[in-house]
Enzyme design. Structure first.
Site, short mmCIF file in Angstrom:
data_model
loop_
_atom_site.label_atom_id
_atom_site.label_comp_id
_atom_site.label_asym_id
_atom_site.label_seq_id
_atom_site.Cartn_x
_atom_site.Cartn_y
_atom_site.Cartn_z
N GLU A 194 33.87 26.74 11.84
CA GLU A 194 33.88 25.82 12.97
C GLU A 194 33.61 26.46 14.33
OE1 GLU A 194 37.07 22.50 11.99
OE2 GLU A 194 37.84 24.51 11.65
N PHE A 206 31.62 19.04 5.89
CA PHE A 206 31.80 19.10 7.35
C PHE A 206 33.03 18.34 7.84
CE2 PHE A 206 27.15 18.68 6.39
CZ PHE A 206 26.88 20.04 6.42
N LEU A 259 -6.25 -7.94 5.22
CA LEU A 259 -6.91 -7.07 6.20
C LEU A 259 -7.77 -6.09 5.41
CD1 LEU A 259 -7.30 -5.88 9.03
CD2 LEU A 259 -5.21 -4.56 8.69
N GLU A 276 7.28 0.10 4.23
CA GLU A 276 7.92 -1.01 4.90
C GLU A 276 8.55 -1.94 3.86
OE1 GLU A 276 7.67 -0.76 8.24
OE2 GLU A 276 9.26 -2.27 8.25
N PHE A 326 3.85 10.99 14.08
CA PHE A 326 4.09 9.80 13.27
C PHE A 326 4.78 10.20 11.97
CE2 PHE A 326 3.48 6.22 10.65
CZ PHE A 326 3.01 5.16 11.39
N VAL A 382 0.86 -1.18 0.00
CA VAL A 382 0.00 0.00 0.00
C VAL A 382 0.91 1.23 0.00
CG1 VAL A 382 -1.91 1.18 1.11
CG2 VAL A 382 -1.74 -1.30 1.24
N GLU A 431 37.22 15.40 3.80
CA GLU A 431 38.58 15.95 3.79
C GLU A 431 39.59 14.88 3.39
OE1 GLU A 431 39.59 18.30 7.21
OE2 GLU A 431 41.74 18.23 6.76
N GLY A 485 -3.65 -0.10 7.49
CA GLY A 485 -3.47 -1.55 7.42
C GLY A 485 -2.01 -1.94 7.40
N ALA A 545 -0.32 3.41 5.10
CA ALA A 545 -1.73 3.12 5.35
C ALA A 545 -1.90 2.50 6.73
CB ALA A 545 -2.24 2.18 4.29
N ARG A 589 44.37 19.28 18.49
CA ARG A 589 43.47 20.42 18.64
C ARG A 589 42.67 20.32 19.94
NH1 ARG A 589 41.25 24.84 15.88
NH2 ARG A 589 42.56 24.58 14.06
N ASN A 601 4.17 1.09 0.79
CA ASN A 601 5.52 0.64 0.43
C ASN A 601 6.58 1.19 1.37
OD1 ASN A 601 7.06 -1.01 -1.35
ND2 ASN A 601 7.96 0.84 -2.22
C1 LIG Z 1 10.58 7.41 7.34
C2 LIG Z 1 9.63 6.50 8.09
C3 LIG Z 1 9.11 6.92 9.29
C4 LIG Z 1 8.26 6.09 10.00
N1 LIG Z 1 7.76 6.54 11.18
C5 LIG Z 1 6.92 5.76 11.88
C6 LIG Z 1 6.36 6.20 13.09
O1 LIG Z 1 6.60 7.33 13.53
N2 LIG Z 1 5.55 5.36 13.75
C7 LIG Z 1 5.25 4.11 13.28
O2 LIG Z 1 4.50 3.40 13.92
N3 LIG Z 1 5.78 3.67 12.15
C8 LIG Z 1 6.59 4.45 11.43
N4 LIG Z 1 7.12 3.99 10.26
C9 LIG Z 1 6.79 2.66 9.84
C10 LIG Z 1 5.63 2.76 8.90
O3 LIG Z 1 4.59 3.39 9.48
C11 LIG Z 1 5.14 1.48 8.49
O4 LIG Z 1 6.17 1.02 7.73
C12 LIG Z 1 3.86 1.70 7.70
O5 LIG Z 1 2.81 2.01 8.57
C13 LIG Z 1 3.51 0.60 6.85
O6 LIG Z 1 2.46 1.03 6.01
P1 LIG Z 1 2.56 0.95 4.45
O7 LIG Z 1 1.22 1.22 3.93
O8 LIG Z 1 3.63 1.80 3.93
O9 LIG Z 1 2.91 -0.57 4.30
P2 LIG Z 1 3.55 -1.41 3.15
O10 LIG Z 1 5.03 -1.26 3.12
O11 LIG Z 1 2.84 -1.20 1.89
O12 LIG Z 1 3.20 -2.82 3.74
C14 LIG Z 1 3.65 -3.24 5.02
C15 LIG Z 1 3.29 -4.71 5.30
O13 LIG Z 1 1.90 -4.83 5.53
C16 LIG Z 1 1.32 -5.75 4.61
N5 LIG Z 1 0.00 -5.24 4.31
C17 LIG Z 1 -0.31 -3.97 3.99
N6 LIG Z 1 -1.64 -3.85 3.84
C18 LIG Z 1 -2.17 -5.07 4.07
C19 LIG Z 1 -3.49 -5.56 4.09
N7 LIG Z 1 -4.51 -4.79 3.84
N8 LIG Z 1 -3.68 -6.86 4.39
C20 LIG Z 1 -2.64 -7.67 4.63
N9 LIG Z 1 -1.36 -7.24 4.65
C21 LIG Z 1 -1.13 -5.96 4.36
C22 LIG Z 1 2.27 -5.75 3.46
O14 LIG Z 1 2.17 -6.92 2.70
C23 LIG Z 1 3.59 -5.62 4.14
O15 LIG Z 1 4.01 -6.84 4.66
C24 LIG Z 1 7.94 4.81 9.51
C25 LIG Z 1 8.46 4.38 8.28
C26 LIG Z 1 9.29 5.21 7.56
C27 LIG Z 1 9.83 4.75 6.26
#
Ligand SMILES: Cc1cc2nc3c(=O)[nH]c(=O)nc-3n(C[C@H](O)[C@H](O)[C@H](O)COP(=O)(O)OP(=O)(O)OC[C@H]3O[C@@H](n4cnc5c(N)ncnc54)[C@H](O)[C@@H]3O)c2cc1C
Ligand code: FES
Ligand code: FES
Length: 1393
Positions: free
Chosen positions: A1325, A839, A458, A290, A364, A286, A843, A403, A401, A921, A288
């Site tokens: 510096e 920074f 989900l 993660e 978040f 969704v 160097e 989920g 998302a 230094r 991406n």
């Molecule tokens: C820069 C950064 C900052 C972040 N900060 C936070 C934070 O402050 N707090 C926090 O809690 N998290 C944080 N995260 C983690 C992030 O929130 C989770 O990675 C995110 O919520 C996953 O959602 P996504 O839609 O991107 O998932 P995706 O990467 O698309 O999917 C994640 C996993 O869930 C599975 N999945 C997704 N939807 C479904 C569905 N409907 N049914 C079954 N499986 C599903 C996918 O197959 C995959 O395994 C951060 C991540 C990044 C990169």
């Protein structure tokens, strides 16, 4: 339904142009596509993990439900290009350019001096631009929130915020529409309410005083906002009409296939369910955020990806009898928007859980991740409680998302504890049908595992309403407030029996305390049926301390802190509920104790105050010619190009046709023999060209500043008996060269290395002698936004090679490459256009990459490129040296210091590099600014199995001074005297001799001190702080004023003698003498017949504005406008044998060289000018050409009379000193260790500033970098020497929200410096150390907290003062319930190196 056998076409728009991609690879990110395929290099790669915002672009889509075009920011580095179907992308190139018209978002950041190196700038511009597209009249708070996902390492953020404040409708200043209606400068009474200097109205240093004081004019205007173009939303590019039409049409299922991955995008739930049943192991993607990271950083491969973004049921929001149900693909920002609306409309008792979700979402990630798709202004379809599908989300992919957050099942998810404690319901769907499960203790079955079956999806999540008598809170503590994952996070729910304070149900759910989100079941059971009172609190803490236990070796470390946080959070919850009980049920007031007034602030959530700032500098003298730009706040000469994405960095150089890409193969062991290297599997990767190793080095494999390194790991000279040893994780063993970056990365991962492990030494180990005090300072990662990058182009004859490198040191880069290639230096040309930050990190350490790339280019005969990924860069390139300082101080009762005995130990890593210079230094700055009559000092560089540490802004000076301030603050406490009095008492005076026998002349420090003390209203605020601390038990404030004296010159010892660098901790103190070799500079000036001037000098541009200053110098020297002078690049074939751009002296020495070159030209022109005194510059140049006068000249300069002998303690290590003073105030949360920077005042002596905008930019940027060093940035290593913190996800540099809310900087007036060009002073510096004032203000606040527990003696606080250290130092009943495990009885997860 099986996907089409045929590949679909991907259709999207970029900057208004249609892109039809017939052969798209699902593994390609939008960033790669933009940069490589479309040649749009304005969007930058800073981290590749969504953590820096350098890759921010705007994504737009038409929402047929609301009939609106919605825009949101996205991290192109995580955005799969396949997710772009029927979407419009806008990059920084698409909104404006320098050729036609800059967009106001580009113009204002450039003109307000908010772009230094410029690497972050396009991303910041796009965050601002997207906000303006959604809301042309934002509030200041919206602007600050928009940058939660952007980082800048150079500016210190203030100028960016100030420039963009001009867009804010509620700016407390007019946005500097000078003296327009409502301007705080024309209406002085406004200033009393804040004004542009934020409430210092008419006080000392107030910008309102703006002001003639004898002959000196002081100005606070670094830019003139009346020059800014107005924002005209009607001028924005139109949304592609084709996409509007498309959005009303039914989408069809799409399938894209790449080399290894297939991407399927179904359109109905039925299709989705069928696909998941066909491919149960397929990844649903969704956001991406993660999956993208797993694929890039964890080497995971998911051959089938299903994208459910178009499934309407997964984007729906349903309002039910029991709660609000969100489709699993709802973005977090849409969840936020819906809940905000619900909270505003429903009675508060129904929305307790929603309020907690909102609080968690506030912190978040950043908006690019959360997806700020919808502004608060957009229409909202929510109608009644009974309405179904009240709000249909715009299906936008690549935004986190709900989920995804659940299904990632991360133990530190922010939402899962809330969903678990509230008993949220999850609906799952598969071929078998639907089922609903409650998010309870059984939902998570292990680390990142849930009860959801592989074929299940989900579908939705129902977050329940709360009811009367039910209370809910959520808390999170992270290393940094903005955009950081939690250390511990929780959701807490209690339901009382009706009309009582007796617990009917309670659920306490924690993240960060186990491999999964957990419920404290036993504690909850014990608390059920109990009254909400002090006794319950005590029992709850006792029970939680037992139940939320952690092994002392638990992954993530910080064990005592995490355990304490579980109690602290419960205490906050207890007080919050108590408060609400009293408020909601007056009738049961007598059943529960009221919250003591000094405890109330413990329940207050963090809130930001409006920012305020003022920057004051001395105006140029009356009568200075208008075209003479010296002393004026001239904008960085590349700023507009940087803001438009036109500025070319090393990796933006267009690709050569036969170009190859290199990926390093590095050691995974800290100390080992290499038994074998097997690249056979790598050869099977498509596009593989060759593996490069030590045997391919045509010249010498021995390299490094002290000739103690190898290009590729091999038998080392002095360790000939140990075959193939590697001496740190990240040690370069070889490299794979392939046709593309993706292929070379894959091939590098396929190289197999067998090791025989040897015992590593990673920490500074010193014997335990009894000392008065000790302080440890952690290292620091440079985190330049642009990682190391080299492009090597072999010229095909005579061994010639051209190297485009991101380096501060063209000379050493040339020398080392020539040495490795076995050719003379005259065959190698190193070219540096600009760097995205340096920074000190560039160097010397760039050479480890450059030499490897050069060897690969030699071997293949093709151009070879490599830009390190952020994780590789952090792993292999070293950083600031960690230091341990031990001291004994002799002092009088009145606080006068009489003697000092100190030992400094630095962790040098596995090679010498610049470690000797750094410790020198540190020793030369052990006095900071204090006169210590008797000093005995010794420095040790410890050789360890870590990557070699190196130069970093300040070069050991900050470490040396930090330890001085440690004993200084301790002795003030010992004497029972105010620290500022003791500091002042010990300050040097004019004419004093330092401990290295250098006489202090032109000593302006006391002036800086007095001005800072007065402009910060130090004494008045001290009283207010005392009052605050009396009234607040769990929040404390502290303040500290700190001076700095920074020696200007290089302190790099001669390295012509090999000195002992033992394999164990080494003892090594004596230095041979400081280098005078490096204090030289050259310049080359060509004047062309049209009068234009091409200037070159030995310094490199890394954002510090050196080229801008050099143009100012040349302009004054030649007496021509700056517009006639151009600097193209730095190169070894124009100015040879350059000193590295380092040690803050570059403007001094190159400025003089430029001046000298100009003088040569002027001298030659003199007769011509005399013969035509009224002629123009162009006339003279034409005449000179016609008279065959050479119009090309070189300039040279060396700093006179510097050099120092440690043995004899004689000579002059420094040319002169820069001085400054800062006063900072902070507030700490004693329960969580969080802190807030309330205010900083800086007074800095920069001589007669060459450019006040650049100098103030350097001061603020260095200060904020120091803020990171001393309060936030923590490198974490395993006991085996493996670096855990390899990206912005784990390593936190200061973000926008971390700068002092009030930030005042003023340049000391009337302090010309006779030792540098045009009376200026070095500035790069010296100001960094002033951030120690924040550290010691924190320490001051901790003293106040400890006093509540009866502790008044000095205590040890190591640097950085992280939330963990702050919390652990605020000793109280909660910390005592979580005692530390006995050292030596366990293996810690991480070690202090
Ligand atoms: C820069 C950064 C900052 C972040 N900060 C936070 C934070 O402050 N707090 C926090 O809690 N998290 C944080 N995260 C983690 C992030 O929130 C989770 O990675 C995110 O919520 C996953 O959602 P996504 O839609 O991107 O998932 P995706 O990467 O698309 O999917 C994640 C996993 O869930 C599975 N999945 C997704 N939807 C479904 C569905 N409907 N049914 C079954 N499986 C599903 C996918 O197959 C995959 O395994 C951060 C991540 C990044 C990169
Ligand atoms: S490069 Fe994308 S967020 Fe850093
Ligand atoms: S200007 Fe922001 S990182 Fe350099």
């Amino acid at each position: 339904m099986a996907p089409n056998e045929t590949r679909d076409e991907l259709v999207f728009f970029v900057n208004g142009k249609k892109v039809v991609e017939k052969d798209v690879d699902p593994e390609t990110t939008l960033l790669t596509y933009l940069r490589r395929k479309l040649g749009l290099c304005g969007t930058k790669l800073g981290c590749g993990e969504g953590g820096c915002g350098a890759c921010t672009v705007m994504i737009s889509k038409y929402d047929p439900f609301r009939k609106k075009i919605l825009h949101h920011t996205a991290n192109a580095c995580l955005f799969p290009v396949c997710a772009l179907h029927h979407v419009a992308v806008t990059t920084v190139e698409g909104i404006g350019n320098t050729k036609s018209r800059l967009h106001p978002a580009q113009e204002r950041i450039a003109k307000s001096h908010g772009s230094q190196c410029g690497f972050c700038t396009p991303g910041i511009v796009m965050s601002m631009y997207t906000l303006l597209r959604n809301n042309p009249e934002p509030k200041m708070e919206d602007i600050e929130d928009a940058f939660q996902g952007n980082l800048c390492r150079c500016t210190g953020y203030r100028p960016i915020l100030e420039g963009y404040r001009t867009f804010a409708k509620d700016a407390n200043c007019c946005g500097r529409v000078a003296n327009g209606t409502g301007c705080c400068r024309s209406e002085r009474e406004n200033s009393m309410n804040g004004g542009c200097c934020g409430g210092k109205a008419n006080g000392p240093g107030c910008c309102m005083n703006g002001k003639e004081d004898n002959v000196t004019m002081v100005s606070s205007s670094l830019f003139n906002s009346s020059e800014f173009q107005p924002l005209d939303p009607t001028q924005e590019p139109i949304f592609p009409p084709e996409l509007m039409t498309q959005s009303n049409k039914q989408q069809k299922q799409l399938c894209f296939k790449g080399e290894r991955v297939m991407w399927i995008q179904p359109t109905t739930l039925k299709e989705l369910v069928a696909l998941k049943s066909q491919y149960p192991n397929a990844k649903l993607v969704v956001g991406n955020t993660e999956v993208g990271i797993e694929m890039r950083l964890k080497n995971m491969l998911y051959p089938v990806i299903i994208a459910p973004a178009w499934i309407s049921e997964m984007n729906a929001v349903q309002h039910t009898e029991t709660g609000v149900t969100f489709g699993a693909a709802c973005t977090l920002s849409s969840v936020e928007e819906v809940l905000r609306k619900v909270v505003a409309e429903l009675p508060p008792h129904k929305t307790e859980v929603f309020q907690a979700v909102l609080e968690q979402l506030r912190w978040f990630a950043g908006p690019q991740i959360r997806n700020v798709a919808v502004t608060k202004k957009l229409g909202f379809l929510y109608v009644t409680e009974k309405m179904l599908y009240a709000f249909m989300n715009l299906p936008l992919i690549a935004a986190t998302a709900l989920g995804g957050n659940i299904m990632t099942a991360s133990p530190i998810s922010d939402l899962n504890p809330v969903l678990m404690a509230s008993g949220s319901k999850l609906t799952l769907v598969s071929n078998e049908g639907k089922r609903t499960v409650t998010m309870d203790e059984k939902f998570f079955t292990g680390y990142r595992k849930t009860i959801v079956k592989p074929e299940e999806i989900l579908l939705s999540v129902e977050i329940p309403y709360s009811k009367k008598g039910e209370y809910f809170s959520a808390f999170k503590q992270a290393s940094r407030r903005e955009d950081d994952i939690a250390i511990v996070t929780c959701g807490m729910r209690v339901l009382f029996q009706e009309g009582t304070s007796r617990v009917e149900e309670i659920k306490l759910s924690y993240g960060g305390m186990a491999p999964t989100t957990v419920l404290a079941l036993k504690t909850c059971q014990e608390l059920t049926g109990r009254d909400w009172n002090e006794k319950l609190l005590q029992d709850a803490c006792r029970l939680l301390a037992r139940e939320m236990d952690l092994s002392p070796s638990a992954p993530g470390g910080m064990v005592d802190f995490r355990r304490t946080l579980t109690l602290s959070f419960f205490f906050k919850f207890y007080l919050t509920v108590l408060q609400k009980l009293s408020k909601n049920h007056n009738d049961i007031n007598n059943l529960c104790e009221p919250v003591p007034s000094n405890y109330v602030s413990a329940t207050e959530l963090f809130h930001k105050d409006p920012i305020a700032n003022a920057q004051l500098f001395q105006e140029v003298p009356k009568g200075q010619a208008v075209e003479d730009m010296v002393g004026r706040p001239l904008m960085h000469v590349s700023a507009t190009k940087q803001a438009c994405g036109e500025a070319v960095y090393c990796d933006d150089i267009p690709h050569y046709e036969n170009e190859l890409y290199l990926t390093l193969v590095t050691s995974t062991k800290a100390h080992a023999k290499i038994l074998s290297v097997d690249a056979s599997e790598a050869q099977n990767v498509p596009g593989f060209v060759c593996f490069v190793s030590a045997k391919d080095v045509p010249g010498s494999n021995i390299t490094g500043i002290a000739n103690d390194e190898t290009v590729f790991a091999k038998d080392m000279v002095r360790e000939i008996l140990v075959p193939n040893p590697v001496t740190c994780v990240g040690h370069i063993i070889g490299a794979v060269v392939a046709d593309t970056q993706e292929h070379s990365r894959r091939a590098a991962k396929a190289v197999k290395i067998k090791y025989e492990e040897l015992k590593p030494i990673v920490t500074i180990q010193v014997c335990h002698l009894l000392y008065f005090g000790e302080m440890y300072l952690g290292g620091q990662e440079h985190f330049y936004l642009e990682t190391h990058c080299t492009l090597a182009v072999p010229k095909g004859e005579d061994g010639e090679m051209e190297l485009f490198v991101s380096t501060q040191n063209p000379m050493k880069t040339q020398e080392f490459a020539a040495n490795a290639l076995g050719v003379p230096s005259n065959r190698i040309v190193v070219r540096v256009k600009r760097m995205g930050g340096g920074f000190g990190g560039k160097e010397t350490r760039n050479t480890i990459l450059t030499t490897a790339v050069a060897v690969a280019a030699f071997k293949t005969g093709c151009p070879v490129r490599c830009m390190l990924d952020r994780d590789e860069d952090m792993l292999i390139s070293g950083g600031r040296h960690p230091f341990l300082g031990r001291y004994k101080v002799g002092f009088m009762k009145n606080g006068r210091v009489k003697s000092l005995e100190v030992s400094y130990y630095s962790n040098g890593g596995n090679s010498v590099d610049l470690s000797y210079g750094v410790i020198d230094r540190a020793l030369l700055h052990l006095d900071n600014s204090y006169n210590i009559p008797n000093v005995s000092s010794v420095g040790f560089v410890c050789k360890t199995n870590l990557p070699s540490n190196t130069a970093f802004r300040g070069f050991g000076g900050p470490q040396g001074m930090m330890i001085a301030e440690c004993w200084m603050s301790d002795l003030a406490r010992k004497c029972g005297l105010p620290p500022e009095e003791v500091r002042k008492l010990n300050l040097y005076n004019e004419g004093d001799l330092t401990h290295f026998n250098q006489k202090l002349e032109g000593f302006t420090l006391r002036r800086c001190w007095d001005e800072c003390l007065s402009s910060s209203s130090y004494h008045a605020r001290q009283k207010l702080i005392e009052e605050f601390n009396k009234q607040n038990r769990w929040k404390k404030r502290g303040m500290c004023i700190i001076p700095t004296k920074f020696g200007i010159s290089f302190t790099v010892p001669f390295l012509n003698q090999v000195r002992k660098f033992a394999t164990l901790v080494l003892c090594w103190t004596r230095l041979d003498g400081l280098s005078v070799v490096l204090v030289q500079a050259g310049a080359l000036i060509h004047v062309y017949t049209d009068g234009s001037v091409l200037l070159t000098h030995g310094g490199t541009e890394m954002g510090q504005g050196l080229h801008t200053k050099m143009i100012q110098v040349a302009s004054r020297s030649l007496g021509i406008p700056t517009s006639k002078i151009f600097i193209s690049e730095t190169s070894t074939n124009t100015v040879p044998n350059t000193s590295p751009t380092a040690a803050s002296v570059s403007a001094d020495i190159n400025g003089m060289a430029v001046h000298n070159a100009c003088q040569t030209i002027l001298k030659r022109l003199e007769p011509i000018k005399q013969s035509n005194p009224k002629g123009s510059w162009e006339d003279w140049i034409k005449a000179a050409y016609e008279s065959c006068v050479s119009l090309s000249a070189t300039g040279f300069y060396r700093i006179p009379d510097v050099g120092y002998n440690f043995e004899k303690n004689e000579g002059k290590p420094f040319c002169y000193f820069s001085y400054g003073v800062a006063c900072s105030e902070v507030e700490i949360d004693c329960l969580t260790g969080d802190h807030k920077n309330i205010r900083t005042d800086i007074v800095m002596d920069v001589g007669t500033s060459l450019n006040p905008a650049i100098d103030i930019g350097q001061i603020e940027g260095a200060f904020v970098q120091g803020l990171g060093l001393f309060t936030m940035e923590e490198l974490r290593y395993s006991p085996e020497g493996n670096l855990y913190t390899r990206g912005p996800g784990m390593y936190k540099i200061p973000a926008f929200g971390d700068i002092p809310t009030e930030f005042y900087v003023s340049l000391l007036r009337d302090c010309p410096n006779s030792k540098a060009v045009y009376s200026s002073k070095a500035v790069g510096e010296p100001p960094l150390f002033l951030s120690a004032s924040v550290f010691y203000a924190i320490k001051d606040a901790i003293y106040a907290a400890r006093k509540e527990s009866g502790l008044t003696e000095p205590f040890r606080l190591d640097s950085p003062a992280t939330p963990e250290r702050i919390r652990n130092a605020c000793v109280d009943t909660f910390t005592k319930m979580c005692p530390s495990a006995e050292p030596g009885t366990f293996k810690p997860w991480s070690v202090r190196v």
